[in-house]
Design an enzyme around this catalytic site. Structure first.
Site, PDB file in Angstrom:
ATOM      1  N   SER A 101       0.815  -1.217   0.000  1.00  0.00           N
ATOM      2  CA  SER A 101       0.000   0.000   0.000  1.00  0.00           C
ATOM      3  C   SER A 101       0.848   1.267   0.000  1.00  0.00           C
ATOM      4  O   SER A 101       1.617   1.506  -0.907  1.00  0.00           O
ATOM      5  CB  SER A 101      -0.958  -0.057   1.203  1.00  0.00           C
ATOM      6  N   ASP A 241      -2.402   6.234  -3.398  1.00  0.00           N
ATOM      7  CA  ASP A 241      -1.266   5.582  -2.759  1.00  0.00           C
ATOM      8  C   ASP A 241      -0.784   4.464  -3.675  1.00  0.00           C
ATOM      9  O   ASP A 241      -1.289   4.303  -4.793  1.00  0.00           O
ATOM     10  CB  ASP A 241      -1.634   5.079  -1.359  1.00  0.00           C
ATOM     11  N   ASP A 243      -1.082   1.249  -3.957  1.00  0.00           N
ATOM     12  CA  ASP A 243      -1.968   0.228  -4.537  1.00  0.00           C
ATOM     13  C   ASP A 243      -3.326   0.796  -4.923  1.00  0.00           C
ATOM     14  O   ASP A 243      -4.233   0.060  -5.297  1.00  0.00           O
ATOM     15  CB  ASP A 243      -2.127  -0.969  -3.596  1.00  0.00           C
TER      16      ASP A 243
END
Length: 449
Positions: A101, A241, A243
């Site tokens: 992430s 971000d 992902d």
């Protein structure tokens, strides 16, 4: 022994904490637990973000999947919410994302979705973990034609783009947008979707090289986007971000519009259109006090969960709500997708701008963001849950709570994904709360390291 799964899958530094051996075991145990009820040979979709370790871990994970007789479909670089969608659309048995992430490049993670595209329950994660700790006891591994195979499908990202455009078919002609893709998984999908819908797009950080994901860009580093929006005279800035399951925005004046404000804007618009189910928005205990005050003023019910978008989602599903999320930019539009989706959030926010004709700064003014300080205390990962067991820390927290009682609030909690204890204070004076949060975080680090 500490729990292997955090609030968002299994995380760690790739190669040392999250090893190829662990990835293989997660593939084996995850595939076995998630597909053991199936009569057919199970299939699992696997995707990753742009980290250099993604291919290595995906290969190990898929080796594990195939070793228990399940098939894998590797779709390459793909946003986390795209995997959730494709798992549902293609009616496969599960989906897995290799991603850490918003974390730095050296970290990576493995998170699972069930066949309906939802993150796993704690109980299922515990079952997977128990199987790994017991070394796959009583699991018979197939041989010969019984092992699984891997297919490679790098074309499926366009299916996700088309799905996004279908969910929110907003006409963006005349809108100038700066989008920061964080050198991450959205570098193709978000750019294509926004351009297809007619936006005049300035796309930055769209050249991932495996080592630059989230590096001074994306939703965790907003300064460049703020400056670029003002320089370009853009209507809005959008930051994802690594992902792309979270999104933060910047208004035309270069001011941050966070997840709380995005939920306030979209939730109120849904209410006006009669689409806000049970007149409720679900947030976490970390949401700004200003959100609660907005709800009281606008007649919207605000319900709070513990931190983690999975807990927001569980509450939404249990009670039949259709919007919820976190201040950090994880926003769940449950009528459209089963998890936080940065591109979907961006499109819904743009839809409100187009339908109301208002600027983003006008829309964001519906909620006053009260001063908030958030400081991370670095601590050993295996100790982070036990910070209140240290008397000096407990006393210091009690003193700070007493100081702000009636004029703000104090929230101290361990991170679900990183070796940190997060210190959050809300109050009237930014300088005072910054100083108090910093002092408390430094004390926690000093005592626990």
């Amino acid at each position: 022994m500490a729990r292997m799964f955090g609030t968002d899958g299994v995380r760690g530094i790739a190669g040392s904490e999250l090893t190829i051996e662990l990835a293989t075991k997660l593939g084996q145990a995850g595939a076995y637990v998630l597909t053991k009820e199936q009569e057919h040979q199970a299939t699992i979709i696997v995707g990753c973000d742009t980290r250099i370790s993604g291919g290595m871990l995906a290969s190990a994970l898929m080796a594990g999947i195939c070793s228990v007789g399940a098939n894998a479909i590797f779709v390459g670089v793909m946003p986390t919410p795209a995997i959730a969608y494709l798992t549902r659309k293609h009616k496969v048995d599960a989906g897995v994302v290799i991603s850490a992430s918003h974390n730095p490049m050296e970290f990576n993670g493995i998170k699972f979705f069930n066949g309906e595209g939802y993150k796993l329950s704690d109980a299922l994660e515990d079952e997977i973990e128990d199987l790994i700790r017991n070394n796959m006891k009583d699991v018979v591994l197939p041989i010969g034609s019984g092992v699984g195979k891997i297919d490679y499908r790098f074309d499926l990202k366009d299916e996700y783009v088309e799905f996004m455009k279908k969910c929110v078919p907003v006409d963006l002609k005349g809108k100038k947008i700066v989008v920061d893709c964080a050198e991450g998984a959205s570098y193709y999908t978000s750019v294509k979707a926004l351009r297809d819908l007619g936006a005049e797009l300035v796309a930055i950080h769209t050249n991932p090289d495996g080592t630059n994901i989230n590096a001074n860009c994306g939703s965790t580093h907003m300064d460049e986007l703020k400056a670029r929006v003002v320089y370009e005279k853009a209507d809005i800035g959008i930051a994802f971000d690594g992902d792309a399951d979270r999104m933060l925005a910047v208004d035309e004046k270069g001011e941050l519009v966070d997840g709380d404000q995005i939920m306030a804007i979209c939730g109120l618009h849904m209410k006006q259109k009669g689409k806000l189910k049970k007149n409720t928005i679900v947030v976490t205990i970390m949401s700004n006090l200003g959100f609660t005050l907005m709800g009281e003023r606008e007649g919207v019910n605000v319900e709070k969960t513990k931190v983690g978008d999975r807990y927001v989602l569980e509450h939404m599903r249990e009670h039949g709500y259709n919007i919820g999320g976190e201040q950090s930019g994880h926003v769940i539009f449950l009528d459209d997708n089963t998890t936080g989706d940065g591109l979907l959030s961006a499109l819904h926010l743009l839809e409100v701008m187009v339908e109301t004709g208002k600027t983003l700064s006008e829309l964001a003014s519906v909620m006053e963001v009260l001063p908030q300080a958030l400081v991370n205390a670095k601590v050993p990962n295996h100790k982070k849950e036990s910070f209140m067991e240290y008397q000096e820390i407990a006393d210091a927290i009690a003193n700070v709570e007493k100081k702000f009682h009636g004029e703000g609030r104090v929230l101290i909690r361990p991170s679900g994904t990183e070796p940190l204890v997060r210190v959050m204070i809300e109050g009237k004076n930014q300088k005072v709360i910054d100083a108090e949060a910093k002092k408390l975080a430094e004390l926690i680090t000093k005592i626990m390291l």
